[in-house]
Design a protein around this motif. Structure first.
Motif, PDB file in Angstrom:
ATOM      1  N   ASN A 137       0.807  -1.222   0.000  1.00  0.00           N
ATOM      2  CA  ASN A 137       0.000   0.000   0.000  1.00  0.00           C
ATOM      3  C   ASN A 137       0.838   1.270   0.000  1.00  0.00           C
ATOM      4  OD1 ASN A 137      -1.506  -2.107   2.094  1.00  0.00           O
ATOM      5  ND2 ASN A 137      -2.839  -1.202   0.563  1.00  0.00           N
ATOM      6  N   ASN A 138       0.382   2.240  -0.767  1.00  0.00           N
ATOM      7  CA  ASN A 138       0.935   3.584  -0.656  1.00  0.00           C
ATOM      8  C   ASN A 138       0.022   4.399   0.248  1.00  0.00           C
ATOM      9  OD1 ASN A 138       3.370   3.816  -1.954  1.00  0.00           O
ATOM     10  ND2 ASN A 138       2.474   4.213  -3.968  1.00  0.00           N
ATOM     11  N   TYR A 139       0.575   4.882   1.345  1.00  0.00           N
ATOM     12  CA  TYR A 139      -0.235   5.637   2.310  1.00  0.00           C
ATOM     13  C   TYR A 139       0.776   6.371   3.190  1.00  0.00           C
ATOM     14  CZ  TYR A 139      -4.738   6.135   4.912  1.00  0.00           C
ATOM     15  OH  TYR A 139      -5.902   6.581   5.482  1.00  0.00           O
ATOM     16  N   TYR A 140       1.183   7.539   2.714  1.00  0.00           N
ATOM     17  CA  TYR A 140       2.285   8.269   3.351  1.00  0.00           C
ATOM     18  C   TYR A 140       1.940   8.800   4.735  1.00  0.00           C
ATOM     19  CZ  TYR A 140       5.586   7.946  -0.478  1.00  0.00           C
ATOM     20  OH  TYR A 140       6.485   7.472  -1.404  1.00  0.00           O
ATOM     21  N   GLU A 141       0.652   8.857   5.063  1.00  0.00           N
ATOM     22  CA  GLU A 141       0.281   9.257   6.422  1.00  0.00           C
ATOM     23  C   GLU A 141       0.828   8.256   7.442  1.00  0.00           C
ATOM     24  OE1 GLU A 141      -1.615   9.536   3.811  1.00  0.00           O
ATOM     25  OE2 GLU A 141      -3.108  11.134   4.013  1.00  0.00           O
ATOM     26  N   MET A 189      -2.725  -2.954 -10.252  1.00  0.00           N
ATOM     27  CA  MET A 189      -3.545  -4.026  -9.692  1.00  0.00           C
ATOM     28  C   MET A 189      -4.914  -3.991 -10.374  1.00  0.00           C
ATOM     29  SD  MET A 189      -2.947  -3.382  -5.613  1.00  0.00           S
ATOM     30  CE  MET A 189      -4.054  -2.008  -5.384  1.00  0.00           C
ATOM     31  N   SER A 202      -7.926  14.586   2.839  1.00  0.00           N
ATOM     32  CA  SER A 202      -7.824  13.386   3.670  1.00  0.00           C
ATOM     33  C   SER A 202      -7.687  13.793   5.129  1.00  0.00           C
ATOM     34  CB  SER A 202      -6.608  12.552   3.252  1.00  0.00           C
ATOM     35  OG  SER A 202      -6.749  12.087   1.932  1.00  0.00           O
ATOM     36  N   TYR A 260      -3.203  15.375   3.249  1.00  0.00           N
ATOM     37  CA  TYR A 260      -3.102  14.965   1.848  1.00  0.00           C
ATOM     38  C   TYR A 260      -4.278  15.591   1.093  1.00  0.00           C
ATOM     39  CZ  TYR A 260      -2.302  11.520  -1.979  1.00  0.00           C
ATOM     40  OH  TYR A 260      -2.005  10.889  -3.163  1.00  0.00           O
ATOM     41  N   ASN A 316      -6.172   0.434   3.043  1.00  0.00           N
ATOM     42  CA  ASN A 316      -6.654   0.837   1.725  1.00  0.00           C
ATOM     43  C   ASN A 316      -7.477   2.122   1.768  1.00  0.00           C
ATOM     44  OD1 ASN A 316      -6.547  -2.449   1.581  1.00  0.00           O
ATOM     45  ND2 ASN A 316      -5.886  -1.505  -0.324  1.00  0.00           N
ATOM     46  N   ARG A 329     -12.671   6.215   0.556  1.00  0.00           N
ATOM     47  CA  ARG A 329     -11.604   6.739  -0.306  1.00  0.00           C
ATOM     48  C   ARG A 329     -12.151   6.858  -1.723  1.00  0.00           C
ATOM     49  NH1 ARG A 329      -7.697   2.565  -2.030  1.00  0.00           N
ATOM     50  NH2 ARG A 329      -6.708   4.124  -3.302  1.00  0.00           N
ATOM     51  N   GLY A 382      -2.609   6.411  -9.357  1.00  0.00           N
ATOM     52  CA  GLY A 382      -3.182   6.130  -8.039  1.00  0.00           C
ATOM     53  C   GLY A 382      -3.174   7.304  -7.086  1.00  0.00           C
ATOM     54  N   SER A 412      -6.345   9.259  -6.188  1.00  0.00           N
ATOM     55  CA  SER A 412      -7.450   8.598  -5.468  1.00  0.00           C
ATOM     56  C   SER A 412      -7.196   8.636  -3.961  1.00  0.00           C
ATOM     57  CB  SER A 412      -7.585   7.143  -5.938  1.00  0.00           C
ATOM     58  OG  SER A 412      -8.009   7.087  -7.277  1.00  0.00           O
ATOM     59  N   PRO A 413      -7.508   9.756  -3.312  1.00  0.00           N
ATOM     60  CA  PRO A 413      -7.159   9.924  -1.903  1.00  0.00           C
ATOM     61  C   PRO A 413      -7.929   8.996  -0.968  1.00  0.00           C
ATOM     62  CG  PRO A 413      -8.520  11.746  -2.680  1.00  0.00           C
ATOM     63  CD  PRO A 413      -8.173  10.939  -3.879  1.00  0.00           C
ATOM     64  N   LYS A 414      -7.237   8.619   0.091  1.00  0.00           N
ATOM     65  CA  LYS A 414      -7.784   7.741   1.134  1.00  0.00           C
ATOM     66  C   LYS A 414      -8.282   8.572   2.324  1.00  0.00           C
ATOM     67  CE  LYS A 414      -4.603   4.004  -0.016  1.00  0.00           C
ATOM     68  NZ  LYS A 414      -3.547   3.105   0.465  1.00  0.00           N
TER      69      LYS A 414
HETATM   70  N1  MTE Z   1      -4.424  10.001   1.826  1.00  0.00           N
HETATM   71  C1  MTE Z   1      -3.665   9.321   0.960  1.00  0.00           C
HETATM   72  N2  MTE Z   1      -4.248   8.806  -0.126  1.00  0.00           N
HETATM   73  C2  MTE Z   1      -3.508   8.101  -1.023  1.00  0.00           C
HETATM   74  C3  MTE Z   1      -2.110   7.958  -0.857  1.00  0.00           C
HETATM   75  C4  MTE Z   1      -1.523   8.521   0.306  1.00  0.00           C
HETATM   76  O1  MTE Z   1      -0.291   8.433   0.547  1.00  0.00           O
HETATM   77  N3  MTE Z   1      -2.333   9.196   1.195  1.00  0.00           N
HETATM   78  N4  MTE Z   1      -1.374   7.299  -1.805  1.00  0.00           N
HETATM   79  C5  MTE Z   1      -1.959   7.236  -3.161  1.00  0.00           C
HETATM   80  C6  MTE Z   1      -1.219   6.380  -4.050  1.00  0.00           C
HETATM   81  S1  MTE Z   1       0.273   6.956  -4.603  1.00  0.00           S
HETATM   82  C7  MTE Z   1      -1.706   5.189  -4.493  1.00  0.00           C
HETATM   83  S2  MTE Z   1      -0.905   4.279  -5.667  1.00  0.00           S
HETATM   84  C8  MTE Z   1      -2.964   4.628  -3.936  1.00  0.00           C
HETATM   85  C9  MTE Z   1      -2.715   3.238  -3.393  1.00  0.00           C
HETATM   86  O2  MTE Z   1      -3.906   2.648  -2.968  1.00  0.00           O
HETATM   87  P1  MTE Z   1      -3.883   1.188  -2.320  1.00  0.00           P
HETATM   88  O3  MTE Z   1      -2.888   1.185  -1.200  1.00  0.00           O
HETATM   89  O4  MTE Z   1      -5.276   0.920  -1.886  1.00  0.00           O
HETATM   90  O5  MTE Z   1      -3.437   0.268  -3.410  1.00  0.00           O
HETATM   91  O6  MTE Z   1      -3.504   5.424  -2.897  1.00  0.00           O
HETATM   92  C10 MTE Z   1      -3.428   6.825  -3.133  1.00  0.00           C
HETATM   93  N5  MTE Z   1      -4.142   7.549  -2.097  1.00  0.00           N
END
Ligand code: MTE
Ligand code: MO
Length: 305
Positions: free
Chosen positions: A68-72, A132, A161, A180, A209, A214, A222, A225-227
Motif C-alpha cells: 500500500n501507498n499511504y504516506y500518512e 492491480m 484526507s 493529503y 486501503n 476513499r 493512483g 485517489s485519496p484515502k
Molecule cells: N491520503 C492518501 N491517499 C492516497 C495515498 C496517500 O499516501 N495518502 N497514496 C496514493 C497512491 S500513490 C496510491 S498508488 C494509492 C494506493 O492505494 P492502495 O494502497 O489501496 O493500493 O492510494 C493513493 N491515495
C-alpha cells in the motif's frame, strides 16, 4: 453487519466467473472476461459500468491489502498494513462544502442508506509503475455531489484526507504538506466512473486501503485517489494538490495514465501487475479511453500528466 452496511456479504472467485452474493440471493453473475470494452466495440449499447475491462483478472487479496501507498503512515508499502491499524475510523463524517447550495455533512453510518453500494472492478495504476485489478464497492461520486447542489461557479473539486498525526505516524514527517489533498475538474468528478469506495473484496474497506472512505478514479495514476476522505470542497479555481505541490515537475494536476509521457525519472510505457512475472504495456487512460478521452479533446497530452 457487513451485509447490511455494504450490500455485499460474500464473494467467490474462480478463473471463469466472478460471483457476488448479496443478502443470500445471487443477484448477478459477471461472465469473465467480458465487459465494457467488448460492449463498446460492438457499439450496441451504452457501456455498462459494472463490469471489469475485458481480460482483467482480480489480483490476490493479500497483495491488494498488503502492498500500500499511504504516506500518512509510512513510505514503506509493506509497513502500512500494520501501522494503519492505529487509525480510528468510527465515528467518521465527510463534508461537502464551498460552491454548493446545500453544504452537507454525511455520517459514515448513513452512507449505505443514502447512496447504496455496487461493485466496480477497476484497474489501479500507480505512477511508480505497478498496477492491480481491484474489486471495490461503493457509489458514484456524482450521487454525493448532486445532493449538495453544486453552483454554476463550481469548476473544481478538492479532496481532503484526514489530518490526525496522533494516529497517523507518517504525518510526523514532512515529505508532504498535510493533510493529503487531491483534486479533479468538475466534469471529471461528475463522470460515472469516478467512484467513492467503502468496501473491498465484498468486505468493509481495510484501513490500509483508506477506510472508511476513499476515492477510485481508474483512468488516473493512483495518487489521484485519496484515502481517508473527510472533506470535499467545490471551487471556482484549481485546488492545490499534495504531490503536485511537493514535486510539480513530476506530478501534474491531471495525473492521467499516459504511457507516452515519461515521469522525469522513469518510463511510463510498461507496468508491473501485482502477481505477474512479466511487465505489461500501460494503456492510455489506463484502458478507459473509450469512456474518458472526450473529457480532454483538444488539450495538449503533456499538460494532462
Ligand atoms: N491520503 C492518501 N491517499 C492516497 C495515498 C496517500 O499516501 N495518502 N497514496 C496514493 C497512491 S500513490 C496510491 S498508488 C494509492 C494506493 O492505494 P492502495 O494502497 O489501496 O493500493 O492510494 C493513493 N491515495
Ligand atoms: Mo501511487
Amino acid at each position: 453487519m457487513h451485509g447490511a452496511r455494504f450490500g455485499v456479504r460474500e464473494h467467490e472467485v474462480t478463473p471463469e466467473r466472478l460471483f457476488f452474493e448479496r443478502r443470500g440471493a445471487l443477484q448477478r453473475v459477471v461472465q469473465w472476461p467480458i465487459g465494457m470494452a467488448a460492449t463498446v466495440a460492438h457499439g450496441t449499447e451504452a457501456p455498462s459500468l459494472h463490469y471489469a475491462l475485458a481480460g482483467d483478472v482480480l489480483c490476490a487479496e493479500a497483495d491488494v491489502t498488503g502492498h500500500n501507498n499511504y504516506y500518512e503512515f509510512s513510505p514503506d508499502k509493506k509497513a502500512v498494513k500494520t501501522l494503519a491499524q492505529a487509525l480510528t475510523t468510527h465515528p467518521w463524517t465527510v463534508s461537502v462544502e464551498g460552491e454548493v447550495e446545500k453544504p452537507l455533512t454525511v455520517d459514515i453510518d448513513d452512507v449505505y442508506k443514502l447512496f447504496g453500494a455496487e461493485e466496480r472492478i477497476y484497474r489501479l495504476r500507480c505512477v511508480e509503475g505497478w498496477s492491480m485489478v481491484v474489486p471495490w464497492s461503493g457509489f458514484a461520486l456524482s450521487k454525493l455531489l448532486d445532493r449538495a447542489r453544486p453552483t454554476s461557479r463550481a469548476k473544481f473539486v478538492e479532496f481532503e484526507s484526514l489530518h490526525r498525526s496522533r494516529e497517523m505516524i507518517g504525518q510526523r514527517m514532512s515529505q508532504l504538506v498535510w493533510p493529503y489533498r487531491e483534486g479533479l475538474r468538475m466534469d471529471e468528478a461528475m463522470h460515472p466512473l469516478t467512484f467513492v469506495v467503502t468496501g473491498l473484496y465484498g468486505k468493509p474497506l481495510p484501513k490500509q486501503n483508506g477506510a472508511p472512505l476513499r476515492m477510485a478514479v481508474p483512468w488516473k495514476y493512483g495518487f489521484k485517489s485519496p484515502k481517508a476522505l473527510t472533506r470535499i470542497v467545490l471551487r471556482e479555481t484549481p485546488p492545490i494538490t499534495s504531490w503536485n505541490q511537493a514535486a510539480p515537475a513530476e506530478y501534474g494536476f491531471f495525473g492521467n495514465v499516459n504511457p507516452a509521457v515519461a515521469h522525469p525519472r522513469w518510463s511510463q510505457s510498461r507496468e508491473n501487475r501485482l502477481g505477474e512475472l512479466h511487465k505489461r504495456p500501460t494503456l492510455p487512460f489506463n484502458g478507459y479511453a473509450a469512456w474518458v478521452a472526450d473529457l480532454y479533446r483538444g488539450m495538449d497530452p503533456r499538460l494532462l500528466y
